[in-house]
Every structure is written in C-alpha cells, then in structure tokens.
Design a protein around this motif. Structure first.
Motif, mmCIF file in Angstrom:
data_model
loop_
_atom_site.group_PDB
_atom_site.id
_atom_site.type_symbol
_atom_site.label_atom_id
_atom_site.label_comp_id
_atom_site.label_asym_id
_atom_site.label_seq_id
_atom_site.Cartn_x
_atom_site.Cartn_y
_atom_site.Cartn_z
ATOM 1 N N ALA A 281 44.190 38.584 48.212
ATOM 2 C CA ALA A 281 44.717 39.379 47.097
ATOM 3 C C ALA A 281 44.197 40.809 47.149
ATOM 4 N N LEU A 282 42.914 40.960 47.478
ATOM 5 C CA LEU A 282 42.339 42.298 47.574
ATOM 6 C C LEU A 282 42.888 43.047 48.784
ATOM 7 N N SER A 283 43.108 42.332 49.873
ATOM 8 C CA SER A 283 43.691 42.967 51.074
ATOM 9 C C SER A 283 45.082 43.494 50.784
ATOM 10 N N ALA A 284 45.852 42.713 50.017
ATOM 11 C CA ALA A 284 47.218 43.147 49.692
ATOM 12 C C ALA A 284 47.215 44.414 48.855
ATOM 13 N N LYS A 285 46.160 44.628 48.073
ATOM 14 C CA LYS A 285 46.052 45.828 47.253
ATOM 15 C C LYS A 285 45.438 46.999 48.007
ATOM 16 N N GLY A 286 44.929 46.721 49.210
ATOM 17 C CA GLY A 286 44.257 47.764 49.973
ATOM 18 C C GLY A 286 42.859 48.056 49.466
ATOM 19 N N TRP A 287 42.222 47.052 48.831
ATOM 20 C CA TRP A 287 40.864 47.207 48.298
ATOM 21 C C TRP A 287 39.901 46.380 49.166
ATOM 22 N N PRO A 288 39.146 47.013 50.040
ATOM 23 C CA PRO A 288 38.254 46.257 50.937
ATOM 24 C C PRO A 288 37.196 45.451 50.174
ATOM 25 N N LEU A 289 37.035 44.191 50.585
ATOM 26 C CA LEU A 289 35.974 43.330 50.067
ATOM 27 C C LEU A 289 34.824 43.386 51.061
ATOM 28 N N ILE A 290 33.746 44.094 50.719
ATOM 29 C CA ILE A 290 32.671 44.287 51.690
ATOM 30 C C ILE A 290 31.494 43.336 51.465
ATOM 31 N N GLY A 291 31.574 42.513 50.414
ATOM 32 C CA GLY A 291 30.508 41.536 50.190
ATOM 33 C C GLY A 291 30.932 40.495 49.168
ATOM 34 N N LEU A 292 30.620 39.229 49.440
ATOM 35 C CA LEU A 292 30.928 38.151 48.500
ATOM 36 C C LEU A 292 29.845 37.083 48.619
ATOM 37 N N GLU A 293 29.120 36.887 47.533
ATOM 38 C CA GLU A 293 27.975 35.968 47.540
ATOM 39 C C GLU A 293 28.144 34.915 46.446
ATOM 40 N N THR A 294 27.937 33.655 46.817
ATOM 41 C CA THR A 294 27.973 32.571 45.833
ATOM 42 C C THR A 294 26.669 32.562 45.059
ATOM 43 N N LEU A 295 26.772 32.527 43.748
ATOM 44 C CA LEU A 295 25.583 32.552 42.889
ATOM 45 C C LEU A 295 25.355 31.189 42.264
ATOM 46 N N GLY A 296 24.110 30.744 42.255
ATOM 47 C CA GLY A 296 23.755 29.555 41.512
ATOM 48 C C GLY A 296 23.350 29.942 40.099
ATOM 49 N N MET A 297 23.096 28.949 39.273
ATOM 50 C CA MET A 297 22.621 29.191 37.915
ATOM 51 C C MET A 297 21.156 28.785 37.854
ATOM 52 N N ASN A 298 20.298 29.689 37.392
ATOM 53 C CA ASN A 298 18.877 29.363 37.349
ATOM 54 C C ASN A 298 18.510 28.703 36.022
ATOM 55 N N LEU A 299 17.271 28.224 35.968
ATOM 56 C CA LEU A 299 16.813 27.516 34.783
ATOM 57 C C LEU A 299 16.816 28.413 33.556
ATOM 58 N N GLU A 300 16.593 29.705 33.757
ATOM 59 C CA GLU A 300 16.596 30.631 32.619
ATOM 60 C C GLU A 300 17.955 30.644 31.925
ATOM 61 N N ASP A 301 19.044 30.681 32.717
ATOM 62 C CA ASP A 301 20.384 30.652 32.136
ATOM 63 C C ASP A 301 20.587 29.395 31.295
ATOM 64 N N ILE A 302 20.206 28.253 31.869
ATOM 65 C CA ILE A 302 20.414 26.974 31.193
ATOM 66 C C ILE A 302 19.533 26.873 29.959
ATOM 67 N N PHE A 303 18.276 27.289 30.080
ATOM 68 C CA PHE A 303 17.340 27.218 28.954
ATOM 69 C C PHE A 303 17.856 28.029 27.766
ATOM 70 N N ILE A 304 18.260 29.276 28.022
ATOM 71 C CA ILE A 304 18.719 30.142 26.935
ATOM 72 C C ILE A 304 19.954 29.549 26.261
ATOM 73 N N THR A 305 20.874 29.005 27.063
ATOM 74 C CA THR A 305 22.092 28.456 26.483
ATOM 75 C C THR A 305 21.816 27.194 25.688
ATOM 76 N N VAL A 306 20.938 26.332 26.199
ATOM 77 C CA VAL A 306 20.571 25.115 25.468
ATOM 78 C C VAL A 306 19.932 25.469 24.124
ATOM 79 N N VAL A 307 19.001 26.434 24.150
ATOM 80 C CA VAL A 307 18.328 26.827 22.912
ATOM 81 C C VAL A 307 19.321 27.466 21.944
#
Length: 357
Positions: A281-307
């Motif tokens: 989709a980005l290639s079709a728009k002519g917008w180069p994708l120069i980086g793509l990283e999969t992110l995990g969810m850390n305990l801080e995210d889960i802790f704050i949401t649970v609280v």
C-alpha cells in the motif's frame, strides 16, 4: 507453603485489605505489585506476624499466624523497605545479635559464614555497618533475613536506592534464593518482577485484581499485533491512510524522526499480520517504508491498564481521541480484561472462610 484465606484488615472505617485470597507454593518466587496504598505492605506485615488481621487467616507451612506466631516467625525471613540495622555494630556483631535474637540452633560460625558467602559480605564482615555503602547495607539486611534458614523469605523493595550494578546483583541473589526458599517480592520496579518472579499478583484498592504466571503474561504481551514503522511521506496523509485501513485499529505519529521518515505506532486487528499488505500500500503511494518493527507489550503496559480498569478514578478520566481509536489501545484492554476475568474466576472459586479472627 503460604495460604492467605479471605484476609481483611480495617483501620477504623478504612479497609486496607479487602477479602484477599491466594496461595504460594514451595520454591515459588511471587511478585506482589500495586500502586501506593493498594494494601501490599499491610498484607506482608500480617503475613510476617507484625500486624493482626480483622478477619480471615494466614497459614505458613500449615501454621496459623495468629494461633502460633512464634512458630510461624521461625519460618519467615523478612526484609522491610528500611533494613533494621544497628549502624554502630560491625556486620559480624549485628548478625550474631540477630542469630541470638532468633534463638537459632545451627552452628553459629558455620551458618553465618555460609550466609555471608551467599550474599557476598565476607570482605566486609569486620567493618562497621555505618561505613558501608547502600548496596552492602542492603546485603546485611538480606543476610539477617536468611539467619535460621527460614523456608519463606519476604522482600519489601529490596533494590530501592541501589545503582544498576547492585540491582543486578540483588536480582541474581533472589533467583538463587528461589531454588531453596519460597520468596515474596514487593517492588515498584516492574522490570525486576518480570526478570525474577515466577508469578505476578497485582493488588489494587485492597483486592487481588490479577494473579498470573509471568511466562503467560510475557507470552500474550509478545503476541499482540503492534508495530513501529518508519515511513517517508507527508505525515498527515500517511496517518490518514493508516487510520482508514480496515485492518488497523489504532495509529499515531510520534515526535521522533529518522531523517526524512516519520515514526508511527500501529496496531492491527487481532489475528491479522499487516506487514506485507502495508508494504504494498505504501509502495503504491510512493511512500518508502524504511523500517518496520514488531513491538511486544511490556508488563508496564499491562499493569497500568489492569489498575486503571479497577480504579474508579479512571472512569472519569478524559481521554484524547485520535482517529478511529483513542490512545488507550485495544491490545492492552483485551489482555488486561482476560487477566481480570481469569483472576475473578479464580477468586470466586475459593471457598469462604467461616472463622473470624
């Protein structure tokens, strides 16, 4: 090894601990988490026999803390947040004092020598405690908790005020202790819990709101569909395109940049991997994708949401709305809700305690 059964503690009209129940198996390292005033320290003080409960019971190795307090205390080593040290004593004098205070019957010289080797105090054994660094004083506090070789060790903020090297050393020590002891660890450092503990219990407003194995939390956190992308192109148009995709539930642009590229956080629909389709989709728009990283969810995210999910104040909190979803991302909500539901079911399955102590 430890059984806390429908524990309640009132201070006048204030209920600090509200019907808490959980068990800790022998050799398990459990992290006790919660915001300030959640009831963690009160729970640990009752467990250690320092406070009495309003109702409910606490069993250690099958012994009731209120009925057999001395026998229970012989089975517990406790390190409070401020170690109970006498600064004008040497390390040797202090440990001998604690040895005698506990009525320990093990060979004194050999026992104290073994403890000092474990906690690495041998080189400062003859020095005054007041001349020791914060890290060594913390080690002396841990040493006094180990005297008598109690099967249960309770640590309240064991690494507070330590430098990074000392923190790593204390963490390694706690892991070592977990081989032969049941350990309860209370801390505000979430990375510490994730690195050391087998299981995590979150307390909020005096109640257990989450009780889950650390490996399960790490696994679900790593499996969520969140990405960090670096895309060259007009920021507003790129962000609009991302939010218009049917397989994207959340997207935001960050202030960070990488050359001509803007950085975006993206969350896809659960179970859908958007990486390949996003690239096309980005290639079709002519917008180069120069980086793509999969992110995990850390305990801080889960802790704050649970609280937040169990905090009445969170209901009235005004949230900024951007795109199709607000900044409170669905992955945190889904994972937090599944943990809350599993914990609630576990708590409901515990038979009520009929006694009132």
């Amino acid at each position: 090894m430890i059984k806390i059964d429908h524990l309640v503690k009132n201070y006048g009209a204030n209920r600090a601990v509200d019907d808490i129940s959980f068990e800790v198996a022998p050799g398990e390292i459990v992290g006790l988490l919660g915001p300030n005033g959640a009831g963690k320290s009160t729970t640990m003080n009752i467990l250690a026999g320092y406070l009495s409960s309003t109702s409910g019971r606490v069993l250690v190795d099958g012994l009731n803390v209120l009925d057999q307090p001395l026998e229970v205390k012989r089975r517990i080593g406790y390190l409070p947040e401020q170690p109970p040290l006498y600064l004008d004593m040497t390390v040797e004098e202090y440990l001998i004092f604690v040895y005698n205070l506990k009525g320990c019957t093990l060979n004194r010289t050999k026992h104290l020598q073994e403890i000092c080797e474990v906690v690495k105090l041998t080189d400062v054994y003859k020095r005054l405690i007041k001349n020791l660094s914060k890290g060594f004083r913390q080690r002396v506090g841990i040493a006094q908790a180990l005297i008598g070789n109690p099967p249960v060790i309770i640590f309240d903020e064991p690494t507070v005020g330590l430098d990074p090297k000392q923190i790593i050393e204390i963490r390694n020590l706690i892991r070592t202790l977990g081989r032969d002891h049941t350990v309860i660890l209370s801390t505000h450092i979430l990375q510490e819990v994730q690195a050391v503990c087998d299981r995590i219990i979150i307390i909020n407003k005096g109640r257990v709101v989450a009780d889950e194995l650390t490996e399960n939390i790490n696994r679900v956190g790593a499996s969520c569909n969140r990405y960090q992308a670096k895309i060259c192109g007009p920021q507003r148009e790129v962000l609009s395109m991302l939010r218009d995709r049917s397989d994207v539930v959340f997207a935001e642009a960050l202030s960070a940049r990488d050359g001509e590229a803007y950085v975006y956080h993206i969350e896809s629909t659960k179970g859908i991997d958007i990486r390949k389709s996003l690239f096309y989709a980005l290639s079709a728009k002519g917008w180069p994708l120069i980086g793509l990283e999969t992110l995990g969810m850390n305990l801080e995210d889960i802790f704050i949401t649970v609280v937040d999910k169990t905090d009445d104040a969170a209901e009235g909190r005004k949230q900024r709305r951007t795109g199709k979803k607000g900044p409170s991302r669905s992955a945190e909500k889904d994972i937090a809700q599944s943990i809350l539901d599993a914990t609630a079911a576990k708590q409901e399955s515990i038979a009520p305690y009929e006694g009132d102590e």
